[in-house]
Structure formats: structure tokens, C-alpha cells
Scaffold this motif. Structure first.
Motif, PDB file in Angstrom:
ATOM      1  N   ALA A 221      18.601  37.473  34.031  1.00  0.00           N
ATOM      2  CA  ALA A 221      18.990  38.337  35.148  1.00  0.00           C
ATOM      3  C   ALA A 221      20.452  38.147  35.546  1.00  0.00           C
ATOM      4  O   ALA A 221      21.088  39.095  36.024  1.00  0.00           O
ATOM      5  CB  ALA A 221      18.078  38.073  36.345  1.00  0.00           C
ATOM      6  N   ARG A 224      22.165  40.407  33.090  1.00  0.00           N
ATOM      7  CA  ARG A 224      21.663  41.780  33.173  1.00  0.00           C
ATOM      8  C   ARG A 224      22.095  42.451  34.472  1.00  0.00           C
ATOM      9  O   ARG A 224      22.421  43.649  34.490  1.00  0.00           O
ATOM     10  CB  ARG A 224      20.144  41.784  33.021  1.00  0.00           C
ATOM     11  CG  ARG A 224      19.560  43.145  32.648  1.00  0.00           C
ATOM     12  CD  ARG A 224      18.090  43.023  32.275  1.00  0.00           C
ATOM     13  NE  ARG A 224      17.881  42.142  31.144  1.00  0.00           N
ATOM     14  CZ  ARG A 224      18.010  42.525  29.874  1.00  0.00           C
ATOM     15  NH1 ARG A 224      18.347  43.770  29.590  1.00  0.00           N
ATOM     16  NH2 ARG A 224      17.806  41.660  28.890  1.00  0.00           N
ATOM     17  N   ASP A 225      22.095  41.710  35.569  1.00  0.00           N
ATOM     18  CA  ASP A 225      22.482  42.295  36.855  1.00  0.00           C
ATOM     19  C   ASP A 225      23.956  42.697  36.865  1.00  0.00           C
ATOM     20  O   ASP A 225      24.330  43.712  37.472  1.00  0.00           O
ATOM     21  CB  ASP A 225      22.197  41.308  37.984  1.00  0.00           C
ATOM     22  CG  ASP A 225      20.711  41.125  38.254  1.00  0.00           C
ATOM     23  OD1 ASP A 225      19.911  41.902  37.695  1.00  0.00           O
ATOM     24  OD2 ASP A 225      20.357  40.189  39.007  1.00  0.00           O
ATOM     25  N   ALA A 228      24.199  45.877  34.815  1.00  0.00           N
ATOM     26  CA  ALA A 228      23.615  46.994  35.558  1.00  0.00           C
ATOM     27  C   ALA A 228      24.532  47.444  36.689  1.00  0.00           C
ATOM     28  O   ALA A 228      24.702  48.645  36.930  1.00  0.00           O
ATOM     29  CB  ALA A 228      22.248  46.597  36.107  1.00  0.00           C
ATOM     30  N   ALA A 229      25.145  46.486  37.381  1.00  0.00           N
ATOM     31  CA  ALA A 229      26.039  46.827  38.494  1.00  0.00           C
ATOM     32  C   ALA A 229      27.255  47.603  38.020  1.00  0.00           C
ATOM     33  O   ALA A 229      27.834  48.404  38.780  1.00  0.00           O
ATOM     34  CB  ALA A 229      26.475  45.555  39.219  1.00  0.00           C
ATOM     35  N   GLY A 233      23.384  49.379  32.730  1.00  0.00           N
ATOM     36  CA  GLY A 233      22.093  48.709  32.609  1.00  0.00           C
ATOM     37  C   GLY A 233      21.191  49.292  31.544  1.00  0.00           C
ATOM     38  O   GLY A 233      20.464  48.564  30.863  1.00  0.00           O
TER      39      GLY A 233
END
Length: 310
Positions: A221, A224-225, A228-229, A233
Motif C-alpha cells: 500500500a 500503491r497509494d 494512485a494519488a 492507480g
């Protein structure tokens, strides 16, 4: 290998008897023949625990039929999760060999060379640096083919204004390394530079976050976060990484679903990526040892954009 409560047997055919005896002086090596088949050594055991991930369905059926035993799956990957110091030393050397091979090949990463030729030079450089072979089929993808995470090298020539992603590893005394770098060939599309910056930030953040007790899904995460931000993502299509050892893919999986905690002695890869069809892709990967206090990065090849822009 047949492991029982009181013995350890290596069961081989005649092609490997001499080599196995030479390499395993403390192990009983049994040569299988038509007069002394495998069933002779297995039929006394009511249940045989074996790793189903290493046997085809046909081989499983054949063992059951010929040896009159009941087979039960046992996940042998648990034996490889934690590496002993001598194993860590070999993986560290495999990583150093990969670093040396990449340094050797860097001058060849130029417009005009084909993906296949670049992969060939890299695989030879691994051997010349002390590796027995590469850990897997080398990935070289350039231009829009960079959107293929595991694309095979082709006769496509590298061109100015493109980026090229190289994913490879070295094997040293049976232990693997695994590294990915993405290189720019001159001035590239600004969006590709934005992809690179995002992936590098995600990868650095995940590397910095590695510590004992952290769940695999939590580490996934972290990277990945960030991706995505940045709005990408949907283009990060695989796990953050995986374990590394005798096989290039071992436990633990650094996936969004895996609740397993990291522990000292694990060796993992950190390899976030972004892949956009029609534009290209970026992946950056390092091998990381989980230590008592945090982590130790084993692969040392430069990652910064300014260091790899040709």
C-alpha cells in the motif's frame, strides 16, 4: 529427495549418480533402475507429503499409481521464507553480479541496438561477471512496448526519444537476484518522465518503509497509494514484489491481500511499475533484505533519472 524420520535419500537416474555423489558426500545417493525402481523406496510409506507446486498433475497420478502411496500436498515454501547467513551471502553476491553486468552493458544502451541484442549482451555479461546464468528470461522492452510488464525482447530497435526497461537477474551458486531499471534515450515525452518520477518516489518510499513486523499488504500500500494519488492507480497491474532465493519467485508475496508480516532474514523485491498502453511503461526494482532493525538494499545500480539519461 526422500526425507524420513531416520534417513535422507537422493533418488536419481544413472545420468546424475556420479555428479550427485560428488556434490553431496554426506547424503545417500540411490541410482534408480528398472530392477530397482522408485516404487521400491516409496511403497513402504502410507502417506507421502510432496510439494504439488513442483509436480505436474500427470506426475502426481503416476506416483500414486506406481508407488501405491497416498500423496498429500505440503507447502515447502515455508522452508525458504527465512534465509540463513550463507544464503544471504550468495544472494548478495548474485545482486553484485547483476550490478556489474549492467555496468558492463550500459555503453550498449543506444539507439539502433535491438532489444534481443541488448538482452544477449546482458546475459553474457552476467556469466562474465561470475554468474552461472540469468535468473529468468531477460526482459527488454522499449517505446510503447514498455507497457508490457514481462514483454519478451524482439528485433525492434531502440530509438531516440524512447525509454527502455530492462528486467533481469543473476544466479550465483543456485541463488537468484532480480533487478529492473528503466533508461531514457535522449529527450522523451514529458509524461514518461512524470511516470518515472512517480515510480521512483513509490519505490523509494517502499524501500524506506521495510521493517520487521510490517504486513506485506501494508508495504504494498505504501507504493500503491503514491501511484494512485498521482492518477496512475489503474496502471499498476501487479504486486509490489515477492520473495527471492533458490527460485526467483518465492514467499512472501507483497500483495494487497497478504497479511503475512515481514521478518528478519526474508529477502524481497520492491518493484512498483506503471504501464500505459500506447505510451509506454516504467518499472524500478531492487532486492531488499529484511533485518532486525529495518532493511539492507542488496542491488546498488543507480536509479536517479539524471544518472541514466543518455
Amino acid at each position: 529427495m526422500l526425507v524420513t524420520a531416520d534417513k535422507l535419500l537422493m533418488l536419481v537416474d544413472g545420468r546424475y549418480s556420479a555428479e550427485c555423489r560428488l556434490n553431496n558426500p554426506g547424503t545417500d545417493v540411490i541410482t534408480l533402475t528398472t530392477e530397482h525402481p522408485l516404487a521400491e523406496h516409496l511403497s513402504d510409506h502410507g502417506t507421502l507429503f510432496t510439494d504439488a507446486s513442483a509436480l505436474s498433475h500427470l506426475a502426481w497420478q503416476t506416483l500414486e499409481k506406481q508407488c501405491s502411496v497416498r500423496l498429500q500436498h505440503w507447502d515447502a515454501s515455508v522452508l525458504r521464507v527465512h534465509k540463513y547467513p550463507d544464503e544471504i551471502a550468495k544472494i548478495r553476491q548474485a545482486a553484485a553480479i547483476a550490478d556489474e553486468a549492467l555496468r558492463t552493458v550500459m555503453p550498449r544502451i543506444q539507439p539502433g541496438i535491438t532489444e534481443k541484442a541488448l538482452a544477449d549482451h546482458l546475459e553474457m555479461a552476467v556469466r562474465q561477471a561470475g554468474g552461472s546464468k540469468t535468473s529468468f528470461d531477460t526482459v527488454v522492452v522499449s517505446g510503447t512496448r514498455g507497457a508490457l510488464p514481462h514483454g519478451r525482447p524482439t528485433d525492434k530497435k531502440l530509438a531516440e526519444g524512447e525509454i527502455v526497461t530492462i528486467d533481469f537477474g543473476a544466479v550465483y551458486q543456485h541463488y537468484c537476484s532480480d533487478m529492473t531499471r528503466t533508461f531514457a534515450l535522449g529527450n522523451v515525452n514529458p509524461e514518461l518522465k512524470a511516470l518515472y518520477d512517480t515510480v521512483l518516489t513509490a519505490q523509494q518510499s517502499a524501500r524506506d518503509a521495510v521493517r520487521p513486523g510490517m504486513r506485506c499488504q501494508e508495504l504494498d500500500a505504501v507504493a500503491r497509494d503514491i501511484i494512485a494519488a498521482a492518477g496512475y492507480g489503474g496502471y499498476f497491474s501487479h504486486n509490489l514484489g515477492h520473495g527471492l532465493g533458490l527460485d526467483v519467485h518465492e514467499a512472501p508475496a507483497l500483495s494487497p491481500q497478504n497479511t503475512q508480516s515481514l521478518e528478519p532474514g526474508m529477502v524481497i523485491t520492491i518493484e512498483p511499475g506503471i504501464y500505459i498502453p500506447g505510451l509506454g511503461g516504467v518499472r524500478i526494482e531492487d532486492d531488499v533484505l529484511v533485518t532486525e532493525s529495518g532493511s539492507d538494499v542488496l542491488t546498488q545500480s543507480p536509479r536517479a533519472w539524471k544518472d541514466i539519461c543518455l
